[in-house]
Enzyme design. Structure first.
Site, mmCIF file in Angstrom:
data_model
loop_
_atom_site.group_PDB
_atom_site.id
_atom_site.type_symbol
_atom_site.label_atom_id
_atom_site.label_comp_id
_atom_site.label_asym_id
_atom_site.label_seq_id
_atom_site.Cartn_x
_atom_site.Cartn_y
_atom_site.Cartn_z
ATOM 1 N N ASP A 176 88.435 60.124 41.277
ATOM 2 C CA ASP A 176 87.699 60.592 40.264
ATOM 3 C C ASP A 176 87.095 62.140 40.742
ATOM 4 O O ASP A 176 87.305 62.452 41.984
ATOM 5 C CB ASP A 176 86.530 59.666 40.285
ATOM 6 C CG ASP A 176 85.604 59.900 38.872
ATOM 7 O OD1 ASP A 176 85.942 60.987 38.167
ATOM 8 O OD2 ASP A 176 84.877 59.098 38.532
ATOM 9 N N ASP B 234 84.842 59.327 29.524
ATOM 10 C CA ASP B 234 83.806 57.910 29.656
ATOM 11 C C ASP B 234 83.344 57.579 28.519
ATOM 12 O O ASP B 234 82.597 56.649 28.483
ATOM 13 C CB ASP B 234 82.476 58.914 30.344
ATOM 14 C CG ASP B 234 82.917 58.985 31.963
ATOM 15 O OD1 ASP B 234 84.026 58.456 32.266
ATOM 16 O OD2 ASP B 234 81.770 59.395 32.655
ATOM 17 N N ARG C 136 75.610 66.272 39.521
ATOM 18 C CA ARG C 136 75.365 64.900 39.699
ATOM 19 C C ARG C 136 75.057 64.699 41.260
ATOM 20 O O ARG C 136 75.535 63.724 41.924
ATOM 21 C CB ARG C 136 76.756 64.311 39.501
ATOM 22 C CG ARG C 136 76.606 62.686 38.950
ATOM 23 C CD ARG C 136 77.830 61.981 39.227
ATOM 24 N NE ARG C 136 77.517 60.687 38.531
ATOM 25 C CZ ARG C 136 78.367 59.468 38.593
ATOM 26 N NH1 ARG C 136 79.487 59.810 39.322
ATOM 27 N NH2 ARG C 136 78.152 58.489 38.371
ATOM 28 N N ASP D 114 84.920 49.603 40.947
ATOM 29 C CA ASP D 114 84.648 51.180 40.536
ATOM 30 C C ASP D 114 83.719 51.610 41.567
ATOM 31 O O ASP D 114 83.444 50.980 42.451
ATOM 32 C CB ASP D 114 84.035 51.464 38.952
ATOM 33 C CG ASP D 114 84.495 52.691 38.333
ATOM 34 O OD1 ASP D 114 83.472 53.547 38.743
ATOM 35 O OD2 ASP D 114 85.448 53.092 37.796
ATOM 36 N N ASP D 115 82.957 52.619 41.369
ATOM 37 C CA ASP D 115 82.092 53.260 42.311
ATOM 38 C C ASP D 115 80.927 52.228 42.780
ATOM 39 O O ASP D 115 80.543 51.635 42.041
ATOM 40 C CB ASP D 115 81.319 54.491 41.319
ATOM 41 C CG ASP D 115 80.558 55.432 42.314
ATOM 42 O OD1 ASP D 115 80.702 55.396 43.467
ATOM 43 O OD2 ASP D 115 80.134 56.539 41.757
#
Ligand code: GLA
Length: 727
Positions: free
Chosen positions: A478, A548, A443, A366-367
């Site tokens: 995303d 999420d 964000r 992931d990120d």
């Protein structure tokens, strides 16, 4: 399927169980006369009874006849400024400063196959019987020509609509509202259902009596959003899962949208669906065409459940594309909830090793793998591998994962940039920002202006390079903020109203290019969970991370609401660790598995932290999913309970094979009370004339559906599954 009666001047679209009719009125106005259960024939314009209504003006050509007014006629695509005071389908600033659009029939064509839309996602007709109707309407004074497109996918009871607008006049025109569909329904008392919600609470059904006025759902966030979904249902007030009439519309689009229901002075209803008019202004020079995204319409006379199943099948088989659309997706493990940004190659391999041992098939990084991405302040836009975390780049890691017998996938967020990134330092003007104004952060990140060719190219080049640099089987795409400061240096002031839509078109173009160049790549859509879960994205990404929020109890609601329109095979769903990071709730592993298995199924935790007993359970879950996936993916989905009803202590659903020989029931006890009542669970979708084995006992399908199953007393958050097989 599409018939023209030249005498009556009616056009009738027929699907397996529905009819949709329009009539070319003597004035040339295209009237909508019927949408409902299939009819053998007839001219339904007889239902329109012209009357002299106060304050309903009359077009010039009807002379002194006061009974004919656009204000009272059900229209196929409503005009503006000439006497219809309900929601307009089309609004334009014309060269002379007026805003009048008066559409009259010019001609129509009927062709085999389903139309496609240039640059936009759309249902396709391959593999099924499909036809297209194109009706041309014209506003004589401005020269605007509106082409109404209808696609008929007979076996799904699906009618699609789209609109092309061509400027055949001598002067430029600015379109300020273009609905994709307008549906005028006769007088009646109805409920309106939309999908509301929030981040981590996506797609909560909102049902309310429709009363006089305009009720709407929409998004002006640049994406379809967590808060509202481009989907609406008008239904009988007493419509249930299994009975009642439902008219549903989904927009095949991922940007700003407006879904409206207007209950008129005469208790008729007008539904409109399309791009949100907020800051929408599209200049059409002479000869140019604008194409509005597609809307998909379904009518069910058998309640909400049947409506959903029609959408599910059509979306799975004739909207999703590529080799994955109908195939079992790899059971994956994702490291996000286990590590957040704190990982390196060894840590990922540890997670993958433990997962591979129990049968997981794909490891998703992931990120945090690129640039200086050690937190969410930094690195977006710099798509070069962080060598400190992953020495040697992606290929050595992918090879190690492959060596563990698993495929490798990764996370990207291509539409964004952090101010603290090399990309932003080199090109601060590539992010959306209006002249003379500070940026608005979301964000800690900004949105790239993908409407600029050089920015789009940068993103595409980086994605290509990444995908070619290692054996990458899967990408999680995303998008973690809403759009603000929407202003593009690439367009003059008078064309800034095009930016929102051009942004969506650019995202689609990039995704389409990847679809073409990497045909086997599985892309999972994501937007801070399910902030862009719509039919537009499903054309490019056959699965979308639902939320999420991985808490299994909250997920029951999220997956229930999502299922109103979208199929289980599209719902990204994982088993995660407890207590859950967002809700702090602990739910048994079995329950978490049962809930995730109603979606694409995977894990999002470090299995090294599980006990041997828990790992055995995980093995069993994986083995069960390998047996059951086809039911979940290709079966018919039935909601057996509503997790939003406080008085219902459990939530249940079932998947039934198309031939009704097998079924899988999932049930979770959501609340436990002392000395509880013992509810019966009445199943659905089985064959009443066949016998089925369930829980080691043989029962008639009729018995299971009409009498039901007696449920055991379960603890709070406990789950059971019933495998049902015809004998
Ligand atoms: C979003 C996604 C999460 C995760 C994070 C990473 O919130 O929904 O699953 O990928 O971004 O930053």
């Amino acid at each position: 399927m599409i018939g023209y009666d030249a005498k009556q001047r009616t056009l009738t679209l027929s699907t397996r169980s529905t009819s949709y009719q329009m009539k070319i009125d003597g004035t040339g106005v295209l009237l909508h006369t019927y949408y409902g259960p299939r009819l053998r024939g007839g001219d339904l314009s007889r239902l329109i009874c012209p009357e002299d209504r106060g304050f309903s003006p009359n077009p010039y050509e009807v002379g002194l006849e006061r009974t004919w007014s656009l204000d009272t006629q059900p229209q196929e695509y409503s005009s503006s400024g000439v006497g219809d005071f309900r929601l307009p389908s089309l609004e334009a600033d014309l060269a002379d400063g007026s805003h009048i659009v008066d559409l009259r029939y010019v001609g129509h064509t009927i062709t085999d196959g389903k139309y496609a839309l240039e640059g936009l996602p759309a249902f396709y007709g391959e593999g099924v019987a499909a036809q297209t109707l194109s009706v041309a309407l014209r506003d004589p004074a401005s020269g605007l020509v509106v082409e109404l497109l209808y696609g008929v996918l007979e076996e799904y009871d699906l009618i699609t609509r789209a609109v092309r607008i061509r400027n055949e006049g001598p002067a430029p025109v600015r379109l300020t509202r273009v609905a994709s569909a307008c549906l005028d329904l006769p007088a009646g008392e109805h409920d309106l259902i939309t999908l509301g919600g929030a981040y981590a609470r996506e797609r909560e059904p909102v049902r309310a009596h429709l009363t006089q006025g305009v009720h709407s759902a929409g998004s002006v966030r640049g994406s379809s959003s967590h808060q509202q979904n481009p989907f609406l249902v008008l239904c009988d007030r007493d419509a249930t899962e299994d009975a009642g009439r439902c008219w549903a519309m989904a927009l095949v689009y991922s940007g700003n949208f407006l879904a409206s229901a207007e209950h008129t002075q005469f208790h008729e209803t007008r539904l409109t669906l399309g791009i949100h008019p907020f800051h929408f202004a599209w200049t059409l020079r002479p000869g140019e065409t604008f194409t509005a995204p597609e809307a998909a319409l379904v009518f069910s006379a058998r309640g909400l459940g049947h409506m959903s199943r029609l959408f599910h099948r059509a979306i799975r088989l004739n909207l999703c594309r590529g080799p994955w659309k109908d195939a079992r997706r790899p059971i994956l493990i994702n490291n996000w909830e286990a590590t957040l940004f704190q990982f390196d190659a060894d840590k990922l391999c540890d997670i993958a090793r433990a997962a591979g041992r129990v049968g997981v098939e794909l490891m998703v990084m992931d990120d945090g793998w690129f640039g200086e991405r050690n937190d969410d302040f930094t690195g977006l836009g710099d798509w070069n591998v962080n060598q400190k975390k992953l020495p040697g780049g992606l290929a050595p890691l992918a090879e190690r994962i492959n060596g563990l017998g698993m495929q490798f996938g990764l996370w990207v967020e291509p539409e964004m940039v952090n101010e603290n990134s090399d990309l932003y330092r080199a090109h601060p003007d590539w992010a959306f920002q209006a002249p003379g104004r500070p940026v608005t952060r979301g964000r800690y990140q900004l949105v790239l202006d993908l409407t600029r060719p050089e920015v789009k190219q940068y993103v595409l080049d980086n994605l290509r390079a990444t995908l070619k640099s290692a054996p990458i089987a899967y990408v999680k795409w995303d998008m973690n903020r809403s759009l603000t400061d929407v202003w593009s240096a690439a367009l003059p002031p008078e064309r800034q109203g095009e930016v929102y839509h051009r942004f969506v078109l650019a995202v689609y173009e990039i995704l389409e290019t990847l679809h073409r160049e990497f045909p086997d790549l599985l892309i999972e859509g994501c937007s801070g969970g399910g902030g862009r879960f719509d039919c537009g994205m499903l054309y490019y990404t056959p699965q979308i991370w639902c939320s999420d929020n991985t808490d299994a109890i909250d997920r029951l609601r999220i997956q229930y609401g999502t299922s109103l329109c979208y199929p289980c095979c599209a719902m990204g769903a994982h088993v995660s660790a407890v207590p859950n990071g967002l809700t702090h709730r602990s739910v048994p592993l079995h329950t978490r598995g049962v809930v995730a298995a109603a979606g694409t199924f995977g894990y999002e935790l470090d299995l090294n932290e599980l006990t041997a007993e828990e790992l055995d359970q995980v093995r069993d879950q994986i083995a069960a999913f390998r047996t059951d996936w086809e039911l979940v993916m290709r079966g018919d989905y039935y909601r057996l309970g509503d997790p939003f009803r406080a008085e219902e202590p459990f939530c249940a659903w079932m998947h039934v094979s198309p031939d009704r020989s097998r079924a899988l029931v999932g049930l979770v006890q959501t609340a436990r009370h002392a000395n509880p009542v013992r509810p019966l669970l009445r199943l659905k979708g089985l064959d009443p004339d066949r016998d089925y084995r369930v829980n080691g006992r043989v029962c008639g399908g009729d018995e299971l559906m009409y009498a039901g199953l007696a449920l055991p007393f379960l603890d709070e958050y406990e789950a059971v599954q019933y495998h049902i097989e015809a004998v």
